[in-house]
Design a protein around this motif. Structure first.
Motif, mmCIF file in Angstrom:
data_model
loop_
_atom_site.group_PDB
_atom_site.id
_atom_site.type_symbol
_atom_site.label_atom_id
_atom_site.label_comp_id
_atom_site.label_asym_id
_atom_site.label_seq_id
_atom_site.Cartn_x
_atom_site.Cartn_y
_atom_site.Cartn_z
ATOM 1 N N LEU A 192 0.779 -1.166 0.165
ATOM 2 C CA LEU A 192 -0.030 0.125 -0.116
ATOM 3 C C LEU A 192 0.739 1.129 0.022
ATOM 4 C CD1 LEU A 192 -2.859 -0.435 2.568
ATOM 5 C CD2 LEU A 192 -3.291 -0.277 0.149
ATOM 6 N N PRO A 193 0.618 2.176 -0.921
ATOM 7 C CA PRO A 193 1.416 3.443 -0.716
ATOM 8 C C PRO A 193 1.043 4.217 0.448
ATOM 9 C CG PRO A 193 -0.548 3.887 -2.211
ATOM 10 C CD PRO A 193 -0.539 2.349 -1.631
ATOM 11 N N GLU A 194 2.320 5.128 0.966
ATOM 12 C CA GLU A 194 2.164 5.623 2.190
ATOM 13 C C GLU A 194 0.795 6.499 2.415
ATOM 14 O OE1 GLU A 194 5.431 7.860 3.695
ATOM 15 O OE2 GLU A 194 6.856 6.471 2.564
ATOM 16 N N VAL A 195 0.189 7.058 1.335
ATOM 17 C CA VAL A 195 -0.999 7.932 1.320
ATOM 18 C C VAL A 195 -2.097 7.222 1.785
ATOM 19 C CG1 VAL A 195 -1.606 7.556 -1.029
ATOM 20 C CG2 VAL A 195 -1.905 9.764 0.057
ATOM 21 N N LEU A 196 -2.217 5.917 1.882
ATOM 22 C CA LEU A 196 -3.224 5.043 2.327
ATOM 23 C C LEU A 196 -2.496 4.594 3.474
ATOM 24 C CD1 LEU A 196 -4.758 3.051 -0.571
ATOM 25 C CD2 LEU A 196 -5.887 4.493 1.092
ATOM 26 N N ALA A 197 -1.423 3.813 3.596
ATOM 27 C CA ALA A 197 -1.045 2.953 4.557
ATOM 28 C C ALA A 197 -1.002 3.843 5.952
ATOM 29 C CB ALA A 197 0.163 2.202 4.403
ATOM 30 N N PRO B 166 -2.127 6.979 6.987
ATOM 31 C CA PRO B 166 -3.631 7.309 7.902
ATOM 32 C C PRO B 166 -4.225 6.197 8.165
ATOM 33 C CG PRO B 166 -3.609 7.914 5.611
ATOM 34 C CD PRO B 166 -2.227 7.054 5.602
ATOM 35 N N TRP B 167 -4.240 4.899 7.330
ATOM 36 C CA TRP B 167 -5.179 3.697 7.784
ATOM 37 C C TRP B 167 -4.688 3.202 9.088
ATOM 38 C CZ3 TRP B 167 -5.400 -1.450 4.738
ATOM 39 C CH2 TRP B 167 -6.710 -1.950 5.065
ATOM 40 N N CYS B 168 -3.264 3.074 9.342
ATOM 41 C CA CYS B 168 -2.858 2.590 10.494
ATOM 42 C C CYS B 168 -2.762 3.661 11.763
ATOM 43 C CB CYS B 168 -1.396 1.983 10.090
ATOM 44 S SG CYS B 168 -1.246 0.817 9.264
ATOM 45 N N LYS B 169 -2.853 4.768 11.340
ATOM 46 C CA LYS B 169 -3.112 5.707 12.398
ATOM 47 C C LYS B 169 -4.510 5.462 13.196
ATOM 48 C CE LYS B 169 -2.281 10.560 13.898
ATOM 49 N NZ LYS B 169 -1.885 11.836 13.253
ATOM 50 N N VAL B 170 -5.480 5.592 11.990
ATOM 51 C CA VAL B 170 -7.005 5.550 12.709
ATOM 52 C C VAL B 170 -7.264 4.293 13.266
ATOM 53 C CG1 VAL B 170 -9.224 5.694 11.706
ATOM 54 C CG2 VAL B 170 -7.650 7.274 10.922
ATOM 55 N N ALA B 171 -6.531 3.276 12.423
ATOM 56 C CA ALA B 171 -6.729 1.782 13.292
ATOM 57 C C ALA B 171 -6.319 1.795 14.643
ATOM 58 C CB ALA B 171 -6.270 0.852 12.391
ATOM 59 N N HIS B 172 -5.082 2.423 14.778
ATOM 60 C CA HIS B 172 -4.468 2.314 16.112
ATOM 61 C C HIS B 172 -5.129 3.044 17.105
ATOM 62 C CE1 HIS B 172 -1.385 2.112 19.233
ATOM 63 N NE2 HIS B 172 -1.784 3.379 19.435
ATOM 64 N N HIS B 173 -6.039 4.309 16.638
ATOM 65 C CA HIS B 173 -6.634 4.973 17.500
ATOM 66 C C HIS B 173 -7.937 4.053 18.172
ATOM 67 C CE1 HIS B 173 -8.815 8.736 19.065
ATOM 68 N NE2 HIS B 173 -9.856 8.020 18.656
ATOM 69 N N LEU B 174 -8.676 3.489 17.173
ATOM 70 C CA LEU B 174 -9.627 2.535 17.271
ATOM 71 C C LEU B 174 -9.568 1.242 18.078
ATOM 72 C CD1 LEU B 174 -11.818 3.556 14.209
ATOM 73 C CD2 LEU B 174 -12.246 4.485 16.487
ATOM 74 N N GLY C 23 5.796 3.153 4.886
ATOM 75 C CA GLY C 23 5.759 4.291 5.797
ATOM 76 C C GLY C 23 5.352 3.741 7.142
ATOM 77 N N VAL C 24 4.846 2.330 7.365
ATOM 78 C CA VAL C 24 4.467 1.989 8.718
ATOM 79 C C VAL C 24 5.551 0.802 8.963
ATOM 80 C CG1 VAL C 24 2.717 0.834 9.709
ATOM 81 C CG2 VAL C 24 2.047 2.475 7.977
ATOM 82 N N SER C 25 5.545 -0.283 8.225
ATOM 83 C CA SER C 25 6.403 -1.278 8.546
ATOM 84 C C SER C 25 7.388 -1.640 7.393
ATOM 85 C CB SER C 25 5.637 -2.408 8.780
ATOM 86 O OG SER C 25 6.291 -3.755 8.993
ATOM 87 N N ASP C 26 8.591 -2.254 7.705
ATOM 88 C CA ASP C 26 9.549 -2.815 6.515
ATOM 89 C C ASP C 26 9.169 -3.965 6.154
ATOM 90 O OD1 ASP C 26 11.079 -0.078 7.081
ATOM 91 O OD2 ASP C 26 12.174 -0.986 8.605
#
Length: 379
Positions: free
Chosen positions: A95-100, A102-110, A243-246
């Motif tokens: 997934l490109p950073e533009v998706l990955a 924010p998706w992971c940030k929002v998922a973590h919040h919830l 941008g989230v995981s290697d």
């Protein structure tokens, strides 16, 4: 037990206490436009190029929990479209950073995994046409869709109606716990009659999946977007979230096992499952709303219904309890019929064998073992 402590209500069950919102603030407009046009973009095969044009997702502009949930569902539908838009042959491995990001940030919040879940497709994917009307078959529309088809919308909304039907037995939980404590057997008989009727209403709801969701359409057009990247033949290592995981991450996709309604019945009635089924349930619970997970954990630590029935020497209570177990078994039988009709039979028509996995074991074996475990719970 205070249900609202767990974001559960006696009038809506596990559905949100307030209706899901239909849009995010204006700063998210570019993202909302892409989400709204996913069916067109998928047909034109331009999802990936549209995603790559998107601005940074402004997560700092999210304020209410309703907005966080809307953001999660939006990012989930767009991300799954990005991964699966070309089918298995052209599947995206990252997934490109533009998706990955924010998706992971929002998922973590919830406290949710960044993958499609029952919560995205069902619990948070509906609106009432008439805001003053009931939650009913004729008064619901879905908020997100991959195909834009009537079949896909009905797949989500019929499951919303099943969740709503379960409200009738969820609302009985506090009274059941109290009546067990004071050994009010006549009260428990009344409670369990309500539970039995509610289970039958859930079964009736899922039976009507056949009304507007055609099995062939579900299998050929909808199912592919519901899967994740755990034990995947085409993504054996998982999906790389740039941008989230290697390294690639593995997550199961969405399915009805992530609903809390069956888990609540199992816990309430004291159904003991086999080790292989419990392993799947443990995985599915990670995909449930955080407060619902806490509810199931606290209910398991509190409920004494089965022991109360066993020690009561009350024939009416024993009969009422066994009728609930029988109704739960029949509900699971109906679920098996649906999976067979919508997946196994359709796979057979394609000339192969159904080999989908659910938590590491064949999904039909999982469902049938769950059913057999339920039968054994009768006293």
């Amino acid at each position: 037990m205070d249900l609202e402590k767990y974001n559960i209500s006696a009038s809506r069950g596990f559905l949100p206490l307030t209706d899901p919102i239909a849009s995010l603030p204006s700063s998210f407009q570019a993202w909302e436009v892409v989400a709204a046009h996913l069916p067109d973009l998928l047909r034109a095969k331009t999802v990936r190029e549209e995603v790559e044009r998107l601005p940074t997702f402004p997560t700092d502009d999210l304020s209410s929990e309703a907005e966080w949930w809307r953001a999660f569902c939006l990012l989930t539908f767009v991300s799954h479209s990005y991964v699966w838009c070309e089918g298995d042959v052209g599947v995206a491995r990252s997934l490109p950073e533009v998706l990955a990001v924010p998706w992971c940030k929002v998922a973590h919040h919830l406290d949710m995994p960044p993958v499609i879940t029952h919560t995205c497709g069902v619990l948070r994917n509906w609106r009432r046409i008439d805001q003053n009307g009931e939650i009913s078959r004729d008064n619901l529309k879905s908020l997100f869709s991959f195909t834009g088809s009537v079949d896909e919308e009905w797949f989500y909304l019929d499951t919303v109606l099943a969740e709503f039907a379960a409200t009738r037995y969820i609302s009985q939980v506090p009274a059941i716990l109290k009546n067990c404590t004071v050994q009010n057997y006549s009260g428990l008989v009344e409670n369990l009659h309500e539970v039995e009727q509610a289970i039958k209403a859930v079964q009736d709801a899922i039976y009507h999946m056949r009304d507007k969701c055609k099995p062939a359409v579900f299998y050929k057009q909808i199912l592919s977007f519901q899967v994740g990247w755990f034990n995947s033949d085409v993504l054996p290592e998982g999906l790389l979230y740039k941008g989230v995981s290697d390294t690639p991450l593995q997550y199961c996709g969405g399915n009805a096992g992530q609903s809390s309604i069956l888990a609540t019945l199992d816990t309430l009635l004291g159904v003991e499952h086999s080790e292989c089924v419990n392993e799947v349930h443990a995985t599915q619970m990670k995909h449930m709303v955080q407060e619902h997970r806490h509810f199931l954990k606290d209910l398991k630590a509190t409920v004494t219904l089965r022991d109360c029935v066993r020690s009561s020497n009350d024939d009416q209570l024993l009969t009422a309890y066994n009728k609930c177990v029988q109704a739960l078994m029949e509900l699971r039988c109906e679920h098996i019929k649906l999976v067979s009709l919508y997946v196994v039979v359709q796979k057979g028509k394609e000339g192969g064998q159904a080999s989908s996995q659910n938590g590491g074991i064949g999904f039909m074996r999982f469902l049938k073992t769950s059913r057999d475990d339920t039968i054994k719970a009768k006293l």
